[in-house]
Motif scaffolding. Structure first.
Motif, PDB file in Angstrom:
ATOM      1  N   LEU A 112       0.834  -1.204   0.000  1.00 25.44           N
ATOM      2  CA  LEU A 112       0.000   0.000   0.000  1.00 25.44           C
ATOM      3  C   LEU A 112       0.873   1.261   0.000  1.00 25.44           C
ATOM      4  O   LEU A 112       0.622   2.218  -0.751  1.00 25.44           O
ATOM      5  N   ILE A 113       1.913   1.277   0.822  1.00 21.76           N
ATOM      6  CA  ILE A 113       2.818   2.422   0.908  1.00 21.76           C
ATOM      7  C   ILE A 113       3.592   2.591  -0.402  1.00 21.76           C
ATOM      8  O   ILE A 113       3.693   3.704  -0.947  1.00 21.76           O
ATOM      9  N   GLU A 114       4.136   1.493  -0.917  1.00 23.49           N
ATOM     10  CA  GLU A 114       4.917   1.566  -2.158  1.00 23.49           C
ATOM     11  C   GLU A 114       4.059   2.006  -3.333  1.00 23.49           C
ATOM     12  O   GLU A 114       4.526   2.750  -4.215  1.00 23.49           O
ATOM     13  N   LYS A 115       2.807   1.583  -3.346  1.00 23.72           N
ATOM     14  CA  LYS A 115       1.899   1.985  -4.418  1.00 23.72           C
ATOM     15  C   LYS A 115       1.623   3.481  -4.354  1.00 23.72           C
ATOM     16  O   LYS A 115       1.632   4.184  -5.380  1.00 23.72           O
ATOM     17  N   SER A 116       1.400   3.990  -3.135  1.00 18.66           N
ATOM     18  CA  SER A 116       1.151   5.427  -2.966  1.00 18.66           C
ATOM     19  C   SER A 116       2.374   6.235  -3.384  1.00 18.66           C
ATOM     20  O   SER A 116       2.246   7.281  -4.037  1.00 18.66           O
ATOM     21  N   GLU A 117       3.557   5.749  -3.043  1.00 19.06           N
ATOM     22  CA  GLU A 117       4.783   6.459  -3.416  1.00 19.06           C
ATOM     23  C   GLU A 117       5.002   6.413  -4.932  1.00 19.06           C
ATOM     24  O   GLU A 117       5.396   7.420  -5.538  1.00 19.06           O
ATOM     25  N   HIS A 118       4.733   5.266  -5.524  1.00 22.12           N
ATOM     26  CA  HIS A 118       4.954   5.109  -6.976  1.00 22.12           C
ATOM     27  C   HIS A 118       4.020   6.006  -7.780  1.00 22.12           C
ATOM     28  O   HIS A 118       4.474   6.763  -8.656  1.00 22.12           O
ATOM     29  N   TYR A 119       2.728   5.920  -7.491  1.00 21.27           N
ATOM     30  CA  TYR A 119       1.758   6.706  -8.268  1.00 21.27           C
ATOM     31  C   TYR A 119       1.643   8.137  -7.755  1.00 21.27           C
ATOM     32  O   TYR A 119       1.239   9.040  -8.509  1.00 21.27           O
ATOM     33  N   GLY A 120       2.035   8.355  -6.498  1.00 17.90           N
ATOM     34  CA  GLY A 120       2.039   9.719  -5.964  1.00 17.90           C
ATOM     35  C   GLY A 120       3.087  10.583  -6.610  1.00 17.90           C
ATOM     36  O   GLY A 120       2.969  11.817  -6.634  1.00 17.90           O
ATOM     37  N   GLY A 121       4.137   9.949  -7.153  1.00 17.35           N
ATOM     38  CA  GLY A 121       5.157  10.708  -7.871  1.00 17.35           C
ATOM     39  C   GLY A 121       4.638  11.265  -9.179  1.00 17.35           C
ATOM     40  O   GLY A 121       5.197  12.216  -9.731  1.00 17.35           O
ATOM     41  N   LYS A 122       3.529  10.681  -9.685  1.00 18.08           N
ATOM     42  CA  LYS A 122       2.920  11.145 -10.929  1.00 18.08           C
ATOM     43  C   LYS A 122       1.692  12.018 -10.667  1.00 18.08           C
ATOM     44  O   LYS A 122       1.347  12.871 -11.473  1.00 18.08           O
ATOM     45  N   ASP A 123       1.043  11.757  -9.535  1.00 18.62           N
ATOM     46  CA  ASP A 123      -0.183  12.489  -9.187  1.00 18.62           C
ATOM     47  C   ASP A 123      -0.164  12.728  -7.687  1.00 18.62           C
ATOM     48  O   ASP A 123      -0.304  11.795  -6.889  1.00 18.62           O
ATOM     49  N   ALA A 124       0.025  13.966  -7.289  1.00 18.12           N
ATOM     50  CA  ALA A 124       0.180  14.307  -5.869  1.00 18.12           C
ATOM     51  C   ALA A 124      -1.030  13.900  -5.028  1.00 18.12           C
ATOM     52  O   ALA A 124      -0.900  13.655  -3.824  1.00 18.12           O
ATOM     53  N   SER A 125      -2.195  13.781  -5.657  1.00 19.14           N
ATOM     54  CA  SER A 125      -3.399  13.420  -4.897  1.00 19.14           C
ATOM     55  C   SER A 125      -3.374  11.967  -4.435  1.00 19.14           C
ATOM     56  O   SER A 125      -4.210  11.553  -3.624  1.00 19.14           O
ATOM     57  N   LEU A 126      -2.413  11.201  -4.961  1.00 20.00           N
ATOM     58  CA  LEU A 126      -2.302   9.789  -4.588  1.00 20.00           C
ATOM     59  C   LEU A 126      -1.171   9.547  -3.591  1.00 20.00           C
ATOM     60  O   LEU A 126      -0.924   8.406  -3.192  1.00 20.00           O
ATOM     61  N   MET A 127      -0.486  10.600  -3.155  1.00 24.27           N
ATOM     62  CA  MET A 127       0.638  10.487  -2.234  1.00 24.27           C
ATOM     63  C   MET A 127       0.169  10.710  -0.809  1.00 24.27           C
ATOM     64  O   MET A 127      -0.554  11.661  -0.510  1.00 24.27           O
ATOM     65  N   TYR A 128       0.578   9.815   0.069  1.00 28.48           N
ATOM     66  CA  TYR A 128       0.164   9.924   1.475  1.00 28.48           C
ATOM     67  C   TYR A 128       0.631  11.250   2.088  1.00 28.48           C
ATOM     68  O   TYR A 128       1.591  11.878   1.640  1.00 28.48           O
ATOM     69  N   ASP A 129      -0.038  11.649   3.147  1.00 28.30           N
ATOM     70  CA  ASP A 129       0.242  12.913   3.835  1.00 28.30           C
ATOM     71  C   ASP A 129       1.669  12.918   4.370  1.00 28.30           C
ATOM     72  O   ASP A 129       2.142  11.924   4.935  1.00 28.30           O
ATOM     73  N   ASP A 130       2.358  14.050   4.240  1.00 32.19           N
ATOM     74  CA  ASP A 130       3.735  14.178   4.736  1.00 32.19           C
ATOM     75  C   ASP A 130       3.839  13.898   6.229  1.00 32.19           C
ATOM     76  O   ASP A 130       4.889  13.463   6.720  1.00 32.19           O
TER      77      ASP A 130
END
Length: 415
Positions: A112-130
């Motif tokens: 779940l974390i790796e997926k958020s990091e991978h796709y969050g790099g392309k779309d900030a809305s998919l990146m977990y909260d700092d």
């Protein structure tokens, strides 16, 4: 036109000429409810084999084989059937599942974390909260250094924070990627994380049913229902395991196959072949089974119906190449499941078609399905396999019931 039951002596099944038709066993001459028995039928309850079984208390053994691709729910169904018919496991046995539950939760969290990091790099809305950065580092350190035993309560709280983060949830729900997809029961375990992350945690039966259990080789269990002993065999669904399947059929003693398909996999990429969906792989495997395996009564179980229902409001089944010709309403449950069943029926095309939609984690639903399985497997004869067409002038049989060396068939009698 009258109804008539005739008894067919099976003899040598490979030789049609050896099949001997008996006189009418039952015949209806006075309307749709007035059954008259022939002389032969008057002794129906005293057939020698039946008397022997009653006197000895012998139970008939039925061999059921679970087939289907990986992640179709075979092992879950087996555990559910064992719970229903053998009862709940004792606490000592359930403790053996602690590590499996913990591993499922932690491995899914990493994905779940790796997926958020991978796709969050392309779309900030998919990146977990700092704000979760330090918590995530703490949890990953725990995973790297974790020994056997319970998950700390503090780690359980971190898991809840990550799981409930809006960006993480959005990434989880909107992106399908086999490299990062979670196990089907991940939501269940995360909703129960505070109960699980305690020093005195012992899995309950629902945890045991839902935990991922990868089958390798041949796994066999038995249970008894009324006068039948069921030998249930679960075979690994991974491609490397399928070469072992045919060995279960070599003795010709399989009474029925329960072929499992994850109906919710119409939009889930197959892990072993990213070029197709889970449903497409199941379709090809069912086609192969129908053509290459010995004829046997087969019950198709379209499993994970609950997940399918949750997807239908948001995803079109026509996104799956196998279902691209569907012309109905993609939001209608009845229309979509009927179409999927028809797609699989076109492979089997048997007059005796057995298909169920199921959720293997649902005890009540599995109980209902099992009675059809019991009836099908105990009859034991498939008219398509026997090539039965009926005596001269008769239509094809409507129903059949196997008993020892005979099969009893219901016909419309001409005249």
């Amino acid at each position: 036109m009258c109804l008539e039951i005739r008894r067919l002596g099976l003899g040598n099944l490979s030789s049609p000429g050896s099949r001997q038709w008996g006189a009418p066993w039952f015949e209806e001459t006075g309307g749709m409810g007035a059954w008259c028995s022939s002389a032969e039928a008057t002794n129906m309850g005293d057939r020698p084999r039946e008397r022997d079984i009653k006197k000895s208390g012998e139970k008939k053994t039925l061999k059921l084989v679970l087939l289907g691709p990986e992640q179709s729910g075979k092992s879950t169904l087996m555990k559910q059937l064992l719970r229903i018919h053998n009862g709940a496991l004792d606490s000592k046995t359930r403790r053996e599942y602690i590590e499996a539950v913990n591993n499922d939760m932690l491995q899914n969290m990493v994905r779940l974390i790796e997926k958020s990091e991978h796709y969050g790099g392309k779309d900030a809305s998919l990146m977990y909260d700092d704000k979760l950065t330090d918590d995530i580092k703490t949890m990953l350190d725990f995973i790297d250094n974790a020994a056997e035993g319970p998950i700390e309560e503090a780690i359980g709280k971190i898991i809840t924070k990550i799981w409930t983060d809006p960006a993480v949830q959005k990434c989880h729900e909107t992106i399908s990627d086999p490299e990062y997809d979670l196990d089907d029961s991940a939501t269940y375990f995360y909703e129960n994380v505070q109960r699980i992350c305690k020093t005195d945690f012992v899995p309950n039966m629902e945890d045991v049913i839902r935990v991922r259990w990868r089958t390798t080789g041949v796994y066999q269990e038995t249970f008894t229902v009324e006068d039948h002993v069921f030998k249930l065999i679960d075979l690994g669904g991974q491609r490397s395991e399928r070469r072992k399947w045919k060995s279960c059929f070599k003795d010709g003693d399989v009474n029925a196959v329960l072929f499992m398909v994850a109906i919710s996999g119409f939009n889930v990429v197959c892990k072993e072949d990213p070029s197709m969906t889970q449903l497409e792989e199941a379709y090809e495997l069912f086609k192969e089974f129908t053509k290459e395996y010995p004829p046997v009564a087969t019950i198709l179980i379209l499993n994970k119906f609950d997940l399918f229902v949750n997807k239908i409001p948001k995803v079109d089944i026509t996104d799956c190449p196998l279902l691209k010709d569907f012309k109905g309403d993609c939001r209608d449950i009845e229309e979509t499941v009927a179409y999927i069943e028809q797609v699989f029926y076109q492979i089997h095309c048997s007059a005796r078609w057995y298909c169920h939609f199921s959720t293997a984690t649902d005890e009540a639903m599995v109980k209902h399905i099992f009675w059809d399985v019991k009836d099908t497997s105990s009859q034991g004869w498939d008219l398509d396999i026997l090539g039965v067409k009926g005596p001269a002038g008769y239509g094809n049989p409507l129903v059949a019931r196997g008993e020892g060396d005979f099969v009893y068939l219901l016909y419309f009698r001409p005249g």
